[in-house]
Each structure stands twice: as C-alpha cells, then as structure tokens.
Design a protein around this motif. Structure first.
Motif, PDB file in Angstrom:
ATOM      1  N   ARG A   1       1.389  -1.993   0.699  1.00 20.59           N
ATOM      2  CA  ARG A   1      -0.340   0.152  -0.027  1.00 20.59           C
ATOM      3  C   ARG A   1       1.032   1.173  -0.099  1.00 20.59           C
ATOM      4  NH1 ARG A   1      -4.723  -0.615   3.845  1.00 20.59           N
ATOM      5  NH2 ARG A   1      -3.032  -1.135   4.447  1.00 20.59           N
ATOM      6  N   ALA A   2       0.080   1.918  -0.625  1.00 24.69           N
ATOM      7  CA  ALA A   2       1.303   3.354  -0.698  1.00 24.69           C
ATOM      8  C   ALA A   2       0.951   4.588  -0.345  1.00 24.69           C
ATOM      9  CB  ALA A   2       1.890   3.691  -2.689  1.00 24.69           C
ATOM     10  N   PHE A   3      -0.422   4.674   0.654  1.00 24.36           N
ATOM     11  CA  PHE A   3      -1.157   5.810   0.973  1.00 24.36           C
ATOM     12  C   PHE A   3      -0.954   5.710   2.427  1.00 24.36           C
ATOM     13  CE2 PHE A   3      -5.172   3.891   1.412  1.00 24.36           C
ATOM     14  CZ  PHE A   3      -5.068   3.119   0.107  1.00 24.36           C
ATOM     15  N   LEU A   4      -1.656   6.397   3.309  1.00 26.75           N
ATOM     16  CA  LEU A   4      -1.642   6.442   4.647  1.00 26.75           C
ATOM     17  C   LEU A   4      -2.841   5.454   5.179  1.00 26.75           C
ATOM     18  CD1 LEU A   4      -0.695   8.220   7.125  1.00 26.75           C
ATOM     19  CD2 LEU A   4      -3.094   9.287   7.018  1.00 26.75           C
TER      20      LEU A   4
ATOM     21  N   GLY B   1       6.482  10.147  -3.322  1.00 25.99           N
ATOM     22  CA  GLY B   1       4.980   9.890  -3.328  1.00 25.99           C
ATOM     23  C   GLY B   1       4.091  10.055  -4.383  1.00 25.99           C
ATOM     24  N   GLY B   2       4.642  11.135  -4.938  1.00 24.74           N
ATOM     25  CA  GLY B   2       4.144  11.867  -5.634  1.00 24.74           C
ATOM     26  C   GLY B   2       2.792  12.897  -4.820  1.00 24.74           C
ATOM     27  N   PRO B   3       1.692  12.787  -5.859  1.00 20.77           N
ATOM     28  CA  PRO B   3       0.783  13.921  -4.790  1.00 20.77           C
ATOM     29  C   PRO B   3       0.936  13.487  -3.212  1.00 20.77           C
ATOM     30  CG  PRO B   3      -0.304  12.338  -5.669  1.00 20.77           C
ATOM     31  CD  PRO B   3       0.754  12.151  -5.777  1.00 20.77           C
ATOM     32  N   MET B   4       0.990  12.506  -2.297  1.00 21.21           N
ATOM     33  CA  MET B   4       1.047  11.952  -1.021  1.00 21.21           C
ATOM     34  C   MET B   4       2.016  12.972   0.056  1.00 21.21           C
ATOM     35  SD  MET B   4      -1.405   9.655  -0.458  1.00 21.21           S
ATOM     36  CE  MET B   4      -2.612   8.807  -2.194  1.00 21.21           C
ATOM     37  N   ALA B   5       1.100  13.319   1.246  1.00 19.38           N
ATOM     38  CA  ALA B   5       2.601  13.686   1.656  1.00 19.38           C
ATOM     39  C   ALA B   5       3.574  13.173   2.588  1.00 19.38           C
ATOM     40  CB  ALA B   5       0.875  14.443   3.273  1.00 19.38           C
TER      41      ALA B   5
ATOM     42  N   ASP C   1       7.675  -5.114   5.977  1.00 18.43           N
ATOM     43  CA  ASP C   1       6.760  -3.779   5.941  1.00 18.43           C
ATOM     44  C   ASP C   1       6.516  -3.174   5.117  1.00 18.43           C
ATOM     45  OD1 ASP C   1       5.062  -1.169   6.876  1.00 18.43           O
ATOM     46  OD2 ASP C   1       7.205  -0.394   7.819  1.00 18.43           O
ATOM     47  N   HIS C   2       5.268  -3.672   4.275  1.00 18.46           N
ATOM     48  CA  HIS C   2       4.478  -2.980   2.907  1.00 18.46           C
ATOM     49  C   HIS C   2       3.736  -1.813   3.136  1.00 18.46           C
ATOM     50  CE1 HIS C   2       5.562  -7.423   1.302  1.00 18.46           C
ATOM     51  NE2 HIS C   2       6.397  -6.845   1.616  1.00 18.46           N
ATOM     52  N   GLU C   3       4.204  -1.314   4.651  1.00 18.52           N
ATOM     53  CA  GLU C   3       3.428   0.202   4.647  1.00 18.52           C
ATOM     54  C   GLU C   3       3.645   1.037   3.472  1.00 18.52           C
ATOM     55  OE1 GLU C   3      -0.402   0.541   4.943  1.00 18.52           O
ATOM     56  OE2 GLU C   3      -0.735  -0.816   6.191  1.00 18.52           O
ATOM     57  N   GLY C   4       3.655   1.678   2.518  1.00 20.80           N
ATOM     58  CA  GLY C   4       4.817   2.387   2.368  1.00 20.80           C
ATOM     59  C   GLY C   4       5.047   3.516   3.110  1.00 20.80           C
ATOM     60  N   CYS C   5       3.817   4.304   3.347  1.00 25.95           N
ATOM     61  CA  CYS C   5       3.285   5.785   3.580  1.00 25.95           C
ATOM     62  C   CYS C   5       2.884   6.242   4.733  1.00 25.95           C
ATOM     63  CB  CYS C   5       2.094   6.080   2.803  1.00 25.95           C
ATOM     64  SG  CYS C   5       1.837   7.850   2.951  1.00 25.95           S
ATOM     65  N   LYS C   6       3.627   6.723   5.756  1.00 27.98           N
ATOM     66  CA  LYS C   6       3.104   6.666   7.119  1.00 27.98           C
ATOM     67  C   LYS C   6       3.117   8.403   7.675  1.00 27.98           C
ATOM     68  CE  LYS C   6       5.066   2.475   7.813  1.00 27.98           C
ATOM     69  NZ  LYS C   6       6.102   1.874   8.175  1.00 27.98           N
ATOM     70  N   THR C   7       2.653   9.441   6.571  1.00 24.05           N
ATOM     71  CA  THR C   7       2.899  10.859   6.768  1.00 24.05           C
ATOM     72  C   THR C   7       1.371  11.403   6.628  1.00 24.05           C
ATOM     73  OG1 THR C   7       4.838  10.677   6.594  1.00 24.05           O
ATOM     74  CG2 THR C   7       3.951  12.696   6.852  1.00 24.05           C
ATOM     75  N   GLY C   8       0.443  11.767   6.916  1.00 19.21           N
ATOM     76  CA  GLY C   8      -0.201  12.640   6.437  1.00 19.21           C
ATOM     77  C   GLY C   8      -0.404  14.135   6.515  1.00 19.21           C
ATOM     78  N   SER C   9      -1.426  14.980   5.993  1.00 18.01           N
ATOM     79  CA  SER C   9      -1.429  16.619   6.692  1.00 18.01           C
ATOM     80  C   SER C   9      -2.710  16.002   7.237  1.00 18.01           C
ATOM     81  CB  SER C   9      -1.038  17.141   5.186  1.00 18.01           C
ATOM     82  OG  SER C   9      -1.424  16.827   4.194  1.00 18.01           O
TER      83      SER C   9
ATOM     84  N   GLY D   1     -12.691  30.899   5.215  1.00 13.11           N
ATOM     85  CA  GLY D   1     -14.074  29.768   4.648  1.00 13.11           C
ATOM     86  C   GLY D   1     -12.512  29.453   3.374  1.00 13.11           C
ATOM     87  N   LYS D   2     -11.899  29.410   3.358  1.00 15.88           N
ATOM     88  CA  LYS D   2     -11.535  28.523   1.949  1.00 15.88           C
ATOM     89  C   LYS D   2      -9.497  27.177   3.061  1.00 15.88           C
ATOM     90  CE  LYS D   2      -7.234  29.909  -1.313  1.00 15.88           C
ATOM     91  NZ  LYS D   2      -6.060  29.434  -1.106  1.00 15.88           N
ATOM     92  N   VAL D   3      -9.326  26.210   1.882  1.00 17.91           N
ATOM     93  CA  VAL D   3      -9.232  24.750   2.458  1.00 17.91           C
ATOM     94  C   VAL D   3      -7.507  25.425   2.692  1.00 17.91           C
ATOM     95  CG1 VAL D   3      -8.857  22.567   2.284  1.00 17.91           C
ATOM     96  CG2 VAL D   3     -10.971  23.592   1.378  1.00 17.91           C
ATOM     97  N   THR D   4      -6.735  25.202   3.882  1.00 15.21           N
ATOM     98  CA  THR D   4      -5.739  25.466   3.680  1.00 15.21           C
ATOM     99  C   THR D   4      -5.023  24.038   4.774  1.00 15.21           C
ATOM    100  OG1 THR D   4      -6.253  27.646   4.011  1.00 15.21           O
ATOM    101  CG2 THR D   4      -4.336  26.941   4.755  1.00 15.21           C
ATOM    102  N   ALA D   5      -3.698  24.361   4.180  1.00 18.15           N
ATOM    103  CA  ALA D   5      -2.723  23.675   4.887  1.00 18.15           C
ATOM    104  C   ALA D   5      -2.907  23.389   6.252  1.00 18.15           C
ATOM    105  CB  ALA D   5      -1.885  23.087   4.200  1.00 18.15           C
ATOM    106  N   ILE D   6      -2.180  22.766   7.579  1.00 19.13           N
ATOM    107  CA  ILE D   6      -2.375  22.991   8.764  1.00 19.13           C
ATOM    108  C   ILE D   6      -0.746  22.845   8.984  1.00 19.13           C
ATOM    109  CG2 ILE D   6      -2.673  23.673  10.959  1.00 19.13           C
ATOM    110  CD1 ILE D   6      -4.901  24.845   9.947  1.00 19.13           C
ATOM    111  N   GLY D   7       0.244  22.844   9.185  1.00 15.37           N
ATOM    112  CA  GLY D   7       1.801  22.481   9.224  1.00 15.37           C
ATOM    113  C   GLY D   7       2.404  21.603   7.913  1.00 15.37           C
ATOM    114  N   GLU D   8       2.962  21.047   7.988  1.00 11.74           N
ATOM    115  CA  GLU D   8       3.808  20.360   6.525  1.00 11.74           C
ATOM    116  C   GLU D   8       3.238  18.864   6.286  1.00 11.74           C
ATOM    117  OE1 GLU D   8       7.710  21.027   5.126  1.00 11.74           O
ATOM    118  OE2 GLU D   8       7.451  23.158   4.851  1.00 11.74           O
ATOM    119  N   SER D   9       3.027  17.951   7.651  1.00 11.94           N
ATOM    120  CA  SER D   9       2.809  17.207   7.821  1.00 11.94           C
ATOM    121  C   SER D   9       2.462  16.736   9.011  1.00 11.94           C
ATOM    122  CB  SER D   9       4.270  15.923   6.884  1.00 11.94           C
ATOM    123  OG  SER D   9       5.674  15.932   7.512  1.00 11.94           O
ATOM    124  N   TRP D  10       1.505  15.421   8.703  1.00 14.40           N
ATOM    125  CA  TRP D  10       1.206  15.050  10.854  1.00 14.40           C
ATOM    126  C   TRP D  10       1.667  13.378  10.217  1.00 14.40           C
ATOM    127  CZ3 TRP D  10      -0.125  18.309  15.002  1.00 14.40           C
ATOM    128  CH2 TRP D  10      -0.542  18.703  14.539  1.00 14.40           C
ATOM    129  N   LYS D  11       2.554  12.786  11.312  1.00 14.28           N
ATOM    130  CA  LYS D  11       2.956  11.550  11.411  1.00 14.28           C
ATOM    131  C   LYS D  11       2.103  10.451  12.479  1.00 14.28           C
ATOM    132  CE  LYS D  11       7.445  11.266  10.247  1.00 14.28           C
ATOM    133  NZ  LYS D  11       9.487  10.984  10.158  1.00 14.28           N
TER     134      LYS D  11
END
Lengths: 392, 298
Positions: free
Chosen positions: A151-154, A354-358, A367-375, A382-392
């Motif tokens: 798997r290549a996403f959270l 991970g391309g678009p992934m964080a 360990d086949h979990e390739g991605c362990k970070t999200g945002s 009124g606008k969608v905004t990222a809070i910090g760069e990434s979260w583990k």
C-alpha cells in the motif's frame, strides 16, 4: 574443427537453455508478453461507494497512461483490465478470481473498501499474485505475514494517531468524543484513535454511531451535546459527515471537529454548500497540499490531460502513489520480469516521492506499508488550508 | 424541554415524509394488491427532476416543484402502462404466477430506474436548495428548519386533499370502487385501465412530493430512494394499508419514536427500527393500528 563444433554446440545448448528458461518463466508468470504487462484493476465503479471507484482508478491509470506514452517499461506497455466490485466482498472476490484466472493478469491494483478487499487478500497471498491496494485503508489488508500486498498511502489506523496528536496541540481540548460509522472502513480507526488520545492524556468519551446513509443527525448531535465534549472526531463517510455537520450547526453544537481521511474538506464544502457549518472543521489528508496548492498542480494537469472529463477532487489522486510505486518497481526489475522479482523490487523501494501524497514511499520485506505520513487541513477564511507541513 | 421540542419537530417532519412515501405504496396496494418496490425510485427520480428544473435550468423553486410533480405523475402512469399492465393482464400466466411476476416487475423497475439514474448522475451527491432562503427559524430557543416546517404543512394539506379526493370527486370514487370490486367496477362502465394509470400517477405524485421536499435535507443521489422505501413500508404497515390518514399517523408515530429511541437509547438502532416495526406489526396486528380486518368469503 572439433573445438569449433564443440563451441557451437555449447552455444546452441546455452541458447536453448536460455530460451527454455525464458519460456518457463513466462508460463509461470502470466500477464507478461514481450510488449505488454497486464494489470488487473478493480474498484467500486458503481454503488454507494462509487466515489472511490472511477476517480481513484483514473488517478492511477493516468500514471500508467503516461508511462505508455513514453514508450512503456523496458519495451512493455501496461495493459489494464478493469472490474467493478461495488465494494462488496463477494463481487470483489469474483472480480479478483476472474482477473487472475481468466484474464491472467500479472498483478492486481485495486480495492476501494476494506471489507471487500480482505477476501481478495487471501486469494492474492495463496496464488502469490502481487497486489497494490488502490484506496482501501484497513490495516489488516497489508498486515504481516504478507509477501505480496503493498500500500502506498496512509493506512486507516494512522489517521487516528494523527488526529490525536493534532488535538493534543489544540488549546482547551481535554474531552474528545467520536462520531462515526460502524463499518469496516471506520472501525479500523477507533482502537488506535482511543489509544492515541489516551497517550496524549485526552479523555475519550466514546463513540456515537451514525449510519452510512444517515439522512438526519439530530439524535446524534443532541447526544453529543449532552456529553459536553471539547472536540469531536468525525469518522464518517461524506454523506453522513455532511448531514452531521449541518445538523450540528443548526442545533448550536460549536466545538472543533476533526475528520478522518474518509472525507475531504473541499468535497464536504461542496456538499454542504455553506462554509459556516465547517468553520471549526479540520481533516486529515493524504496529500501534500490542498488541491489548489502548487504541489498538486502537476497531478491535476496530468489528470486533465488523460481524463479531462473527470472532476478534480481529492478522491482523484488516492490511487496515484500506488501506480507510481508499481511503475518504479517494474523499472527496477528490468526486462526479465517475474512476480518474485517484482515483489523483491517493491520491497527495496526507499525514499521514493509519493507524488501527490504527503509522504515518501518506503517499503521493506517485512513492512509493506509504504506511506506513514499525512497532512491536516482546516478552513481558514472559508478556504481549505494546510495546517503545518505533515503529521505522523 | 427545548430538546424535546427539537426532537418532536424533526420526528414529525421525518414521519410526514415516511407517511407520504407510505401513502403512495398504499394507493397502489389497495388498487391492485401490488407492493411497489420501485416506489423509492419514483421518489428519487422526482427529486432529480426538481434538481434539473431548479439548479440546472434555473427555473424558480415553486415552478420547479410543479414541473417535478407533473413529471412524477407521468412517470407513474408510464410505469403502470408499460411495465405493470402487460403483465397483470397476461392471461397466459396463472393468477398466482401473475401476482409474482408483477411484484418481480416492480423489483426489476427499481433496479432499472436506479441504473438509468446513474448514467447522467453517476454516484456523486448533489444538493437541491431548500424552498426558503432562510434555513431555520427560531422560536424562543427552539431552532426549526424552514424546510421541515414546509414538509409538515405540505403533508398535512396533502392528507386532507387526498381524503377529500377519494370522498368527493368522481375519479376518487371510481378508484375506491375499482379497489373494492374490479368486476363490479367494470360492470358499471368504469375503465379500470384508466383508473389503474391514475392510481399509479397519484401514488408517484405522493412519493415525488416527498422526494422534492426531502432532497434539500438528505442530498440527491441515485440510491436515496431505497432507504425511504423501507421507511414508507413501515409507515404503511404501522398505520394500516387501508387508511389514508392512518398511513400519515403511522409515519409520524414512526418518525417520533425513531428519533426519541435514537436520542435516549441507541442511535445505532435507529435504522433497524423500520424493519422491526414491519415484523412486529405483521405478527401482532397485521391490519395496522388504524386498519380494519378484511373479511373474505370462502
């Protein structure tokens, strides 16, 4: 003369041996020809979970399309066979068996819902078919022992930890309640969420269930209000999340809400059509940035190039990182492609963007979990905004 | 106290929707003895018709509402004419086989209409704006959705209108006559084919009105009718298949009990409430709360 004849015989024997080896490898590993690699894809193309069907499949296909346009991988173009599983286990199992037995694919890339993918896991492991999970988030799909599924996403449980860590940074949050569905997609998140909240010294008030197809959340909102939480964790699919948020706003339930990766902030905003109920809402996301951010621009351009009719939405890129990892592993194996060589190459991928992934993609043999970070995203003005760069 | 009032307002409005859907089921059942499993799809199709008129074509809400209701009436009559009548009048099948075939036909229609809806609409969710620009009104500290108030008013008015329609109008009396004794109705010159078409049209209008009224609250998607069908069946079972006002009261009772049950006992049980009601009523009072036992001469 004798030595020349002997050399010729030896060369012929070697060539014959090589040809036989090559032939037997192809017989053992279907789905490969000199010019193609056949990959079986499946997802919820119809039914209640169709949001995670074509959009996610096309988000993966655009990577394969691009690589095909560039000449393929080691002279082979990727050929896709796509099946609908409607997120139902029997259909997913039938689709996987058809792809493996009748279509004789080299590998699988699919699965939109955990409950539907779990039976496929057994088949893939038994038949030793490499598989990249498309968008199903359940941990148990990729859990060890597992020699073939990646798997290549959270994964599902990880956003529970991210939510708890995020809430721990919020001022005046001590008591947290969860509102969510009770299906396989949601259930995988609660144990880790509860444990992570406790690790962060936050009180967990429990789970208030809401049906996947809920049309009214008055009872849930009033029950939550009566428990007076400081924050709500929302682990519900988009329809139910929108209903809950609308009713919460209507009934004056005004506390921070953090959503799991099953919802997307922009999608919720589109559904509700009013930013007010979402003023205090955050969600965990797979991606590097909101869709209007610079990191997402190349992926949106790619989607528009290959699937111009597709809606640019968060769900469109859930499958992209998986395709990126598959292409990378296929390239690394080289022309002498076999399933065993492919899974070995997959397990050796480290630090791949991970391309678009964080996250960057890091796999290992155990360990086949390739991605362990999200945002985490929130609504700001009124606008969608990222809070910090990434979260583990 | 405010909480009770809030729960009551939501329960009653939900119940009115269940009652409207249930009424459509009852009309068809009483006329032809058919449990119409495609009724939820008429609810869904009408809501989408309102969406096309209002959101896509930009027609004002009130006019869009009327267009959608006209669409529902035509769709209901078309369904009867194209999919029900040819089967129910097929003498080659025995009586029992015909009954089964007609019910299966409604199941087929349910799947077909839903599938057809997926072609233009896919599986994404859409929102039909409410009738009023103000979403809520506040009475003291009680906040009520204006759309829910509209649902209650329309359902009450419709109940009265339909009762008057059956009691006072020629068509209503012909429908009652046909449902009571089809042979007798034919003997006195009633065109029962037309009556069945009108009944299906009226049933679709009831379901369609519920669909258009519910859409701003529950979002539009091709699967939106399935859940409502079950609630409508439960309302009809609870109220009794023989009574127009009984179905409404049954729906309202169901809406109220369901939401209080969710609030004070378990929200996770709210969705299994409808099937439980169906089973319990069928076991202990099959004629429903307001229906009368029908005597059959054998």
């Amino acid at each position: 003369m004798k030595s020349t004849l002997a050399s010729c015989m030896a060369a012929l024997a070697l060539a014959a041996s090589a040809a036989m080896t090559s032939g037997s490898a192809r017989a053992a590993d279907p789905g490969i020809t000199d010019t193609t690699i056949k990959i079986g894809m499946m997802g919820s193309l119809t039914g209640p979970a169709a949001l995670w069907g074509w959009p996610t499949i096309n988000g993966a296909r655009m990577i394969y399309d691009k690589i095909n346009d560039e000449g393929g991988i080691n002279g082979r173009k990727i050929e896709l066979v796509i099946e609908d599983d409607q997120c139902q286990a029997p259909l997913a199992l039938a689709a996987a068996k058809k792809l493996i037995s009748r279509d004789e694919v080299f590998m699988l890339h699919g699965g939109s819902c955990t409950g539907a993918v779990l039976p496929v896991r057994d088949v893939a492991l038994k038949e030793k078919i490499p598989m990249m999970v498309l968008v199903a988030t359940g941990d148990e799909i990729v859990a060890q022992p597992n020699g073939y599924i990646y798997r290549a996403f959270l994964p599902g449980s990880y956003d529970g930890k991210i939510i708890a860590d995020f809430l721990a940074t919020a001022p005046n949050v001590k008591k947290v309640i969860a509102v969510g569905n009770t299906d396989a997609i949601a259930n995988v998140r609660y144990p880790v969420l509860e444990a992570s909240l406790k690790d962060n010294k936050l009180e967990y008030l429990g789970l208030e269930p809401i049906e996947v197809e809920a049309t009214d959340a008055t009872a849930q909102v009033l029950k939550v209000k009566s428990q007076n939480p400081d924050a709500i964790v929302l682990v519900a699919r988009p329809e139910a999340s929108a209903v809950f948020l609308k009713d919460a706003a209507k009934l004056g339930l005004d506390v921070p809400v953090v959503g799991a990766t099953v919802v997307d902030l922009q999608d919720l905003l589109d559904r509700i059509g009013d930013p007010k109920p979402m003023a205090n809402m955050h969600v965990v996301s797979f991606y590097k940035s909101p869709l209007d951010g610079a990191p997402m621009a190349p992926w949106i351009d790619l989607l528009k190039k290959y699937y111009p009719k597709d809606k640019v939405q968060a769900a469109a890129f859930y499958g992209t990182s998986g395709a990126i990892a598959v292409v990378e592993a296929l390239k690394r194996v080289g022309p002498d492609l076999t399933r065993e060589k492919f899974v070995k190459a997959m397990s050796e991928i480290k630090g791949l963007d991970g391309g678009p992934m964080a996250c960057t993609l890091n796999f290992a043999a155990d360990d086949h979990e390739g991605c362990k970070t999200g945002s985490v995203w929130g609504m700001r003005d009124g606008k969608v905004t990222a809070i910090g760069e990434s979260w583990k | 106290m405010m909480e009770i009032a809030t729960l009551l307002s939501v329960g009653v409005s939900n119940g009115c929707l269940y009652g409207l859907v249930g009424l459509g089921l009852v009309l068809v059942y009483n006329a032809q003895g058919i449990p119409n499993f495609a009724h939820g799809e008429l609810f869904m199709a009408t809501a989408f018709a309102a969406y096309v008129a209002n959101v896509i074509l930009g027609i004002p809400y009130a006019l869009s509402f009327l267009i959608a209701i006209a669409f529902a009436a035509v769709l209901g009559m078309l369904v009867e004419f194209l999919a029900i009548r040819p089967i129910s009048t097929n003498r080659a099948l025995g009586r029992a086989s015909t009954d089964v075939a007609v019910v299966l036909s409604t199941v087929g229609l349910m799947i077909t209409i839903k599938g057809l809806a997926r072609i233009p609409w896919g599986d994404s969710v859409r929102k039909l704006p409410g009738a009023f620009s103000t979403e809520t009104v506040t009475i003291g500290s009680l906040v009520i959705s204006t759309q829910r108030l509209l649902i209650i008013v329309v359902a009450a008015v419709l109940t009265v209108c339909i009762s008057l329609f059956f009691a006072r109008t020629s068509l209503g009396k012909k429908m009652r006559a046909t449902s009571q004794n089809i042979t007798g109705a034919k003997l006195i010159g009633i065109n029962t084919g037309h009556i069945y078409s009108a009944t299906w049209g009226l049933a679709a209008v009831c379901g369609g009105i519920a669909g258009v009224l519910a859409a701003p609250i529950i979002f539009l998607h091709p699967d939106m009718g399935t859940r409502m069908l079950l609630k409508g069946f439960a309302a009809a079972c609870l109220g009794g298949f023989g009574s127009v006002s009984g179905v409404f009261v049954g729906g309202i009772l169901m809406g109220i009990v369901e939401i209080f049950f969710g609030r004070y006992l378990a929200t996770s049980m709210m969705d299994i409430f409808a099937p439980i009601i169906i089973i319990v009523v069928l076991l202990f009072r099959p004629q429903g709360l307001f229906g009368a036992r029908r005597a059959v001469r054998v």
